[in-house]
Design an enzyme around this catalytic site. Structure first.
Site, PDB file in Angstrom:
ATOM      1  N   SER A   2      35.621  36.525  32.643  1.00 58.77           N
ATOM      2  CA  SER A   2      34.701  37.642  32.830  1.00 58.77           C
ATOM      3  C   SER A   2      33.413  37.144  33.496  1.00 58.77           C
ATOM      4  O   SER A   2      33.494  36.464  34.521  1.00 58.77           O
ATOM      5  CB  SER A   2      34.438  38.313  31.479  1.00 58.77           C
ATOM      6  N   ASP A  43      44.191  44.949  33.200  1.00 67.72           N
ATOM      7  CA  ASP A  43      42.732  44.832  33.163  1.00 67.72           C
ATOM      8  C   ASP A  43      42.205  45.806  34.203  1.00 67.72           C
ATOM      9  O   ASP A  43      42.388  45.620  35.400  1.00 67.72           O
ATOM     10  CB  ASP A  43      42.346  43.390  33.518  1.00 67.72           C
ATOM     11  N   HIS A  61      41.430  43.580  29.802  1.00 73.31           N
ATOM     12  CA  HIS A  61      40.470  42.525  30.101  1.00 73.31           C
ATOM     13  C   HIS A  61      40.289  41.528  28.952  1.00 73.31           C
ATOM     14  O   HIS A  61      40.250  40.317  29.165  1.00 73.31           O
ATOM     15  CB  HIS A  61      39.126  43.159  30.466  1.00 73.31           C
TER      16      HIS A  61
END
Lengths: 360, 360
Positions: A144, A308, A341
């Site tokens: 991320s 995601d 995610h």
């Protein structure tokens, strides 16, 4: 659940006392403190360090948020490598951020904390590496926003990065920018935010909880929600068909995620790190990006996460292909999960073999 | 842009003065007023009426929100059919809703307005049809919450509905429920909401604008946003890399959508209609659903919208298949657009041929 490892060392490093640290936004910070922690031992040559970059709500204490990847016999093994975590500028976990004192006013920065970029964060980390005598990392890894840092490390400090692993990271697309904006609006719309100048202990908890709840849907997939919650009423015995205050199960989950977050995170830090995520890109146009990507000398491993929708795997793959087109040794791999995610935190068993392979 | 047609007739019908109208939630309403409007002329036999059901922010004035489908030579042609719109219970466009006076208190219902179901709305519409002498409709048509009403009409009043067209409508999945909840939390978290008991002209505009902005992302697709906004800074000359108050273009668009909405919609109505959307289903389990679906006698046309992530086309298709499995004459069609859910409003040219075919 794995036990969390305690750091071998945890401390602060302060620099830019005299000459201020210049940010991409044009603002400066002085001084800058970075909280950092490591697990294992640094070799005398300082050549065994793996830098693990954290995501929005993480910290320098890698063992706290990636416990299944850090430890004996795991991908990040303190017996083999020195595992270093550095809290980013703007966070509320020890490094200079909105909760720090602004020397210009003697008060907390609050809403006056400047816009910080991912590349600012990385440039500050490089100053700490200089201080620690680490000329060259063994690898830099992150997911991320942490993955964005790994990418920035590879292109901005190519000589220092032989391996870079970026998981679920690419420049945000317009839907991602929209979702980030809604989160920040939730905070800024809370009257308790007061333009960022709230007193300690009086932060905008309603807005911050809503921001976290919005973020939570971006970290998960519709498939996961369907499996876990479906259309069931909230488990507390609520009946959404009868009472406006009653909820579906997924709503109870989101509210809970929001509520627990406000006790551990600062709203202004949230605004700063969310903005850093949004503004991350590796060039403002394809030509500029190609030039910047070509600077990397690392073996790049970009890992997409199935389902995601914040960082769609096809966009992560696209970035890997653009690295390849720029003649950089880049590989693409994918975690296959319904999770979305958060898969990089929720599925260490899927991530571990990819990391081990990338570090070979 | 097509000129908006003015209704041939627009008026109010009030019932349940004496015997209260019972809602699925267990609450009652007395009296109930429905605002309605029609375009064209009702045949003496009252057999040429097409009921058009509106979505969350629509009204009885179909010509105002579906101008390209209503008019001479268009799918809904007032020269051929009488096009009837009825504002739903709970709305703020003329029918009984939170802004109406509660006879029990002499004040506006506000936060005391009960939970209303889609099937309540339809049952009230049936009372109006009785009043107008319409035993049997020619068709019932709607998109989104309007599509839910069309579905409810088909199964709850099968003898009165020979054609039903439901566009972008199916029971919401868990992600949809999550997105709805976040919107309601935005309203309820605004201190100006005051538990729903705000004074006229003092509604929670910050929370309602945020709710609408969140809803807007669910009405559009990531593809559309990518094409329209990409990662461009807001067109007002803002630079999101320098100033926390500056935005990306997509954020400026979302803020604008929120701001214009608060002048035309009531926050409590929003809560009521959003909740009605969430609780809509045609059976609490597959067996019960199969039984309920089998009641329909209409030619059913279910239309999915490509890249609609609020009501994914595969779920609309699945519902059509379950109608078929229940031996109901159901067809599935799909609008192919990058637009997402709002495609049923944004692409009349794609919808028109499907509607014409369904009404044959």
């Amino acid at each position: 659940m794995t036990d969390k490892l305690e750091p071998t060392f945890e401390g602060d490093f302060t620099f830019a006392d005299a000459a201020p640290f210049a940010l991409d936004s044009g603002a400066t910070l002085s001084p800058v403190t970075l909280r950092y922690a490591w697990y294992g031992a640094m070799m005398p040559a300082r050549d065994n360090v793996i830098l693990i970059c954290h995501a929005l709500s993480g910290s320098a204490r890698v063992g706290d948020w990636w416990p299944d990847l850090l430890g004996a016999g795991k991908p990040f093994d303190p017996a083999r490598h020195c595992i270093l975590g550095i809290n980013v500028i703007g966070s509320c976990y020890g490094s200079t951020g909105p909760t720090s004192l602004n020397p210009a006013t003697g008060l907390r920065y609050g809403g006056d904390f400047p816009v910080v970029s991912i590349r600012d964060m990385v440039r500050a980390q490089a100053v700490l590496l200089d201080h620690l005598g680490i000329a060259r990392l063994h690898a830099v890894v992150g997911g991320s926003i942490g993955g964005m840092q790994a990418l920035a490390w590879a292109v901005d400090f190519p000589e220092r990065v032989p391996h870079a692993i970026a998981i679920g990271a690419a420049p945000l697309n317009a839907m991602g920018l929209a979702l980030s904006h809604l989160q920040r609006q939730a905070i800024r719309g809370d009257p308790a935010w007061r333009g960022g100048h709230y007193a300690q202990g009086q932060q905008p908890v309603v807005g911050l909880a809503l921001a976290r709840a919005i973020a939570t849907i971006t970290y998960k997939s519709d498939r996961l929600f369907r499996e876990r919650y479906g259309r069931r009423p909230n488990r507390a015995g609520e009946d959404p068909t009868r009472d406006h205050a009653h909820r579906f199960d997924v709503a109870g989950y989101l509210d809970h995620q929001g509520q627990v977050f406000v006790d551990r995170f600062d709203a202004n830090s949230y605004l700063v790190l969310s903005r850093a995520q949004d503004t991350f890109e590796l060039g403002r146009n394809p030509d500029e990006e190609a030039k910047i990507l070509s600077r990397a000398k690392a073996k790049m491993t970009l890992i997409g996460i199935a389902h995601d929708w914040l960082f769609p795997p096809e966009e992560v793959r696209g970035l890997a292909e653009r690295f390849q087109a720029a003649r950089v040794a880049a590989e693409y791999a994918e975690i296959v999960t319904n999770h979305g995610h958060d898969g990089f935190l929720a599925h260490p068993e899927l991530l571990a073999p990819l990391v081990i392979r990338a570090l070979e």
